[in-house]
Motif scaffolding. Structure first.
Motif, PDB file in Angstrom:
ATOM      1  N   GLU A 155       0.849  -1.191   0.000  1.00 18.58           N
ATOM      2  CA  GLU A 155       0.000   0.000   0.000  1.00 18.58           C
ATOM      3  C   GLU A 155       0.882   1.237   0.000  1.00 18.58           C
ATOM      4  OE1 GLU A 155      -3.365   0.042   2.714  1.00 18.58           O
ATOM      5  OE2 GLU A 155      -3.108  -2.116   3.064  1.00 18.58           O
ATOM      6  N   ILE A 156       0.485   2.238  -0.771  1.00 23.74           N
ATOM      7  CA  ILE A 156       1.251   3.479  -0.897  1.00 23.74           C
ATOM      8  C   ILE A 156       0.315   4.662  -0.705  1.00 23.74           C
ATOM      9  CG2 ILE A 156       2.675   4.927  -2.398  1.00 23.74           C
ATOM     10  CD1 ILE A 156       3.533   2.420  -3.872  1.00 23.74           C
ATOM     11  N   TYR A 157       0.656   5.525   0.255  1.00 16.74           N
ATOM     12  CA  TYR A 157      -0.121   6.738   0.520  1.00 16.74           C
ATOM     13  C   TYR A 157       0.819   7.935   0.474  1.00 16.74           C
ATOM     14  CZ  TYR A 157      -3.626   3.405   2.040  1.00 16.74           C
ATOM     15  OH  TYR A 157      -4.513   2.363   2.068  1.00 16.74           O
ATOM     16  N   VAL A 158       0.362   9.008  -0.134  1.00 16.92           N
ATOM     17  CA  VAL A 158       1.176  10.212  -0.273  1.00 16.92           C
ATOM     18  C   VAL A 158       0.400  11.399   0.281  1.00 16.92           C
ATOM     19  CG1 VAL A 158       2.552  11.616  -1.833  1.00 16.92           C
ATOM     20  CG2 VAL A 158       2.100   9.220  -2.407  1.00 16.92           C
ATOM     21  N   PHE A 159       1.019  12.105   1.210  1.00 14.74           N
ATOM     22  CA  PHE A 159       0.389  13.263   1.841  1.00 14.74           C
ATOM     23  C   PHE A 159       0.981  14.529   1.221  1.00 14.74           C
ATOM     24  CE2 PHE A 159       0.197   9.675   4.645  1.00 14.74           C
ATOM     25  CZ  PHE A 159      -1.107   9.706   5.102  1.00 14.74           C
ATOM     26  N   LEU A 160       0.101  15.367   0.656  1.00  7.47           N
ATOM     27  CA  LEU A 160       0.521  16.501  -0.156  1.00  7.47           C
ATOM     28  C   LEU A 160      -0.063  17.803   0.364  1.00  7.47           C
ATOM     29  CD1 LEU A 160      -0.297  14.781  -3.555  1.00  7.47           C
ATOM     30  CD2 LEU A 160       2.004  15.137  -2.670  1.00  7.47           C
ATOM     31  N   ASN A 161       0.756  18.839   0.326  1.00  7.38           N
ATOM     32  CA  ASN A 161       0.267  20.170   0.677  1.00  7.38           C
ATOM     33  C   ASN A 161      -0.477  20.817  -0.476  1.00  7.38           C
ATOM     34  OD1 ASN A 161       1.288  20.356   3.361  1.00  7.38           O
ATOM     35  ND2 ASN A 161       3.341  20.587   2.506  1.00  7.38           N
ATOM     36  N   THR A 162      -0.255  20.308  -1.685  1.00  5.96           N
ATOM     37  CA  THR A 162      -0.902  20.863  -2.868  1.00  5.96           C
ATOM     38  C   THR A 162      -0.888  19.831  -3.996  1.00  5.96           C
ATOM     39  OG1 THR A 162      -0.782  22.592  -4.565  1.00  5.96           O
ATOM     40  CG2 THR A 162       1.292  21.874  -3.595  1.00  5.96           C
ATOM     41  N   LEU A 163      -1.863  19.935  -4.880  1.00  2.00           N
ATOM     42  CA  LEU A 163      -1.876  19.114  -6.093  1.00  2.00           C
ATOM     43  C   LEU A 163      -1.400  19.904  -7.308  1.00  2.00           C
ATOM     44  CD1 LEU A 163      -5.178  17.007  -5.994  1.00  2.00           C
ATOM     45  CD2 LEU A 163      -2.849  16.227  -5.657  1.00  2.00           C
ATOM     46  N   GLU A 164      -0.989  21.140  -7.086  1.00  2.44           N
ATOM     47  CA  GLU A 164      -0.674  22.029  -8.206  1.00  2.44           C
ATOM     48  C   GLU A 164       0.340  21.427  -9.171  1.00  2.44           C
ATOM     49  OE1 GLU A 164       1.031  26.527  -9.110  1.00  2.44           O
ATOM     50  OE2 GLU A 164       0.854  25.808  -7.048  1.00  2.44           O
ATOM     51  N   ASN A 165       1.449  20.887  -8.639  1.00  2.35           N
ATOM     52  CA  ASN A 165       2.486  20.364  -9.519  1.00  2.35           C
ATOM     53  C   ASN A 165       2.039  19.097 -10.240  1.00  2.35           C
ATOM     54  OD1 ASN A 165       3.963  22.460  -8.522  1.00  2.35           O
ATOM     55  ND2 ASN A 165       5.700  21.230  -7.836  1.00  2.35           N
ATOM     56  N   ASN A 184      -6.161  26.353   0.605  1.00  6.75           N
ATOM     57  CA  ASN A 184      -5.329  25.631   1.562  1.00  6.75           C
ATOM     58  C   ASN A 184      -5.800  24.195   1.783  1.00  6.75           C
ATOM     59  OD1 ASN A 184      -3.105  25.476   3.310  1.00  6.75           O
ATOM     60  ND2 ASN A 184      -4.363  25.933   5.107  1.00  6.75           N
ATOM     61  N   ILE A 185      -6.333  23.581   0.745  1.00  5.45           N
ATOM     62  CA  ILE A 185      -6.777  22.189   0.849  1.00  5.45           C
ATOM     63  C   ILE A 185      -5.568  21.261   0.774  1.00  5.45           C
ATOM     64  CG2 ILE A 185      -8.111  20.367  -0.265  1.00  5.45           C
ATOM     65  CD1 ILE A 185      -9.834  22.393   1.111  1.00  5.45           C
ATOM     66  N   LYS A 186      -5.495  20.300   1.684  1.00  7.57           N
ATOM     67  CA  LYS A 186      -4.433  19.300   1.717  1.00  7.57           C
ATOM     68  C   LYS A 186      -5.006  17.969   1.242  1.00  7.57           C
ATOM     69  CE  LYS A 186      -2.070  22.503   3.833  1.00  7.57           C
ATOM     70  NZ  LYS A 186      -1.058  23.323   3.122  1.00  7.57           N
ATOM     71  N   VAL A 187      -4.102  17.088   0.806  1.00  7.29           N
ATOM     72  CA  VAL A 187      -4.553  15.868   0.132  1.00  7.29           C
ATOM     73  C   VAL A 187      -3.823  14.641   0.647  1.00  7.29           C
ATOM     74  CG1 VAL A 187      -4.634  14.669  -2.096  1.00  7.29           C
ATOM     75  CG2 VAL A 187      -5.168  17.097  -1.976  1.00  7.29           C
ATOM     76  N   MET A 188      -4.578  13.537   0.823  1.00 13.35           N
ATOM     77  CA  MET A 188      -3.978  12.219   0.945  1.00 13.35           C
ATOM     78  C   MET A 188      -4.293  11.478  -0.341  1.00 13.35           C
ATOM     79  SD  MET A 188      -4.428   9.066   3.688  1.00 13.35           S
ATOM     80  CE  MET A 188      -6.046   8.518   3.109  1.00 13.35           C
ATOM     81  N   ALA A 189      -3.249  11.129  -1.088  1.00 15.41           N
ATOM     82  CA  ALA A 189      -3.426  10.370  -2.327  1.00 15.41           C
ATOM     83  C   ALA A 189      -2.987   8.928  -2.101  1.00 15.41           C
ATOM     84  CB  ALA A 189      -2.617  10.999  -3.456  1.00 15.41           C
ATOM     85  N   VAL A 198      -6.844  10.598  -5.547  1.00 18.54           N
ATOM     86  CA  VAL A 198      -7.112  11.344  -4.325  1.00 18.54           C
ATOM     87  C   VAL A 198      -7.988  10.479  -3.428  1.00 18.54           C
ATOM     88  CG1 VAL A 198      -8.205  13.373  -3.325  1.00 18.54           C
ATOM     89  CG2 VAL A 198      -6.884  13.590  -5.439  1.00 18.54           C
ATOM     90  N   ALA A 199      -7.478  10.150  -2.238  1.00 22.67           N
ATOM     91  CA  ALA A 199      -8.220   9.300  -1.312  1.00 22.67           C
ATOM     92  C   ALA A 199      -9.002  10.123  -0.292  1.00 22.67           C
ATOM     93  CB  ALA A 199      -7.269   8.351  -0.585  1.00 22.67           C
ATOM     94  N   ALA A 200      -8.445  11.290   0.090  1.00 25.17           N
ATOM     95  CA  ALA A 200      -9.120  12.156   1.065  1.00 25.17           C
ATOM     96  C   ALA A 200      -8.530  13.550   0.941  1.00 25.17           C
ATOM     97  CB  ALA A 200      -8.933  11.624   2.481  1.00 25.17           C
ATOM     98  N   LYS A 201      -9.326  14.548   1.304  1.00 25.27           N
ATOM     99  CA  LYS A 201      -8.816  15.922   1.281  1.00 25.27           C
ATOM    100  C   LYS A 201      -9.488  16.735   2.362  1.00 25.27           C
ATOM    101  CE  LYS A 201     -11.826  16.696  -2.728  1.00 25.27           C
ATOM    102  NZ  LYS A 201     -11.833  16.958  -4.173  1.00 25.27           N
ATOM    103  N   GLY A 202      -8.758  17.707   2.865  1.00 28.73           N
ATOM    104  CA  GLY A 202      -9.277  18.543   3.936  1.00 28.73           C
ATOM    105  C   GLY A 202      -8.469  19.826   4.012  1.00 28.73           C
ATOM    106  N   ARG A 203      -8.865  20.696   4.912  1.00 28.63           N
ATOM    107  CA  ARG A 203      -8.216  21.998   4.991  1.00 28.63           C
ATOM    108  C   ARG A 203      -7.223  22.058   6.141  1.00 28.63           C
ATOM    109  NH1 ARG A 203     -12.490  24.933   4.602  1.00 28.63           N
ATOM    110  NH2 ARG A 203     -12.269  25.280   2.378  1.00 28.63           N
ATOM    111  N   GLY A 204      -6.012  22.544   5.847  1.00 29.44           N
ATOM    112  CA  GLY A 204      -5.043  22.824   6.886  1.00 29.44           C
ATOM    113  C   GLY A 204      -4.194  21.643   7.311  1.00 29.44           C
TER     114      GLY A 204
END
Length: 279
Positions: A155-165, A184-189, A198-204
């Motif tokens: 299993e591979i999970y990536v926690f990101l401050n942005t999806l911009e790149n 300021n939405i953050k992402v768990m991919a 994208v598995a989950a997203k939230g603010r801050g």
């Protein structure tokens, strides 16, 4: 005759693993403006690249190894009659595996190319197992079966401050990103069946801490044999997570890695990947 293992430079391997196992790494290419570098840790270091990633106006570009790069490696490794097993990052993120397949068709060496449907330390789990089996003389079929097992149990999970790149680089669609590049939405991919989703997203930052804590709690419950942590200028958080896992699971192999230029380009600064394999 033995089996030589080939992979690409998105893999995360320790110096000891590279030194003791029959693994050859073919580098991807990184472009900074008009300058081009092999992603081999020599032509440009992670620290040097990170400075460009943070300060340059233009997003770095990456490209797969050429067919010629793979062909040269395959031909060289097969000179004494050895065959090659080549494991590459998922085709959803790069054309690397297709370049390897084309080179395999052109080479006089017997080459088997496998799409790992993985990346980073997840790819390394497959590569290391394949190399250890090959070093001990295991037949190709046994190695391929072991790779399949790793693929289905990683299993591979990536926690990101942005999806911009990721969006700018074409590795994930704007629709998949939704509003994740706003407010300021953050992402768990998650890498699922080879595809980054994208598995989950939230603010801050609180959201990221919560998701990381929940994943670490689950890791402590399932007690995986191997855990890999890869970060982009985020060693503090990676070390904290590693210490928590090691404290609860002293028999679990936990490694920390600094992301190379290809991974850093798309995940951006502050990213953290948590990857684990369960037997």
């Amino acid at each position: 005759m033995s089996i030589q293992i080939v992979t690409d430079s998105t893999v995360q391997l320790t110096p000891d693993e590279l030194a003791t196992l029959p693994i050859t790494v073919v580098p991807l290419v990184v472009r900074l403006g008009k300058q081009e570098f092999l992603n081999d840790g020599i032509q440009i270091t992670n620290t040097q690249f990170l400075s460009h990633l943070v300060n340059d106006d233009e997003l770095p570009k990456t490209s797969q190894p050429s067919i010629g790069q793979f062909l040269e490696v395959f031909d060289q490794l097969g000179q004494n009659g050895d065959e090659v097993l080549c494991l590459n990052l998922t085709h959803f993120l790069s054309g690397t595996v297709n370049a390897a397949r084309q080179a395999a068709d052109m080479s006089d060496t017997k080459v088997t190319v496998v799409d790992s449907l993985s990346i980073d330390r997840g790819l390394a789990f497959q590569v290391i197992t394949a190399a250890k089996l090959a070093k001990n003389g295991a037949p190709l079929e046994t190695i391929l079966n072991a790779i399949d097992l790793h693929r289905s149990h990683t299993e591979i999970y990536v926690f990101l401050n942005t999806l911009e790149n990721l969006i700018r680089g074409g590795r994930i669609s704007k629709a998949a990103g939704g509003i994740a590049n706003l407010l300021n939405i953050k992402v768990m991919a998650e890498v699922k069946d080879g595809e980054l989703r994208v598995a989950a997203k939230g603010r801050g930052k609180r959201f990221i801490r919560k998701e990381v804590d929940e994943l670490v709690d689950r890791i402590q419950t399932v007690a995986p044999a191997k855990v890999g942590l890869t970060h982009v200028d985020n060693l503090t958080q990676a070390s904290e997570v590693a210490n928590r896992i090691k404290s609860a699971l002293p028999d679990t192999l936990v490694t920390i890695h600094e992301a190379g230029p290809v991974i850093s380009t798309y995940t951006s600064v502050g990213a953290l990947a948590i990857e684990f394999y369960t037997d």
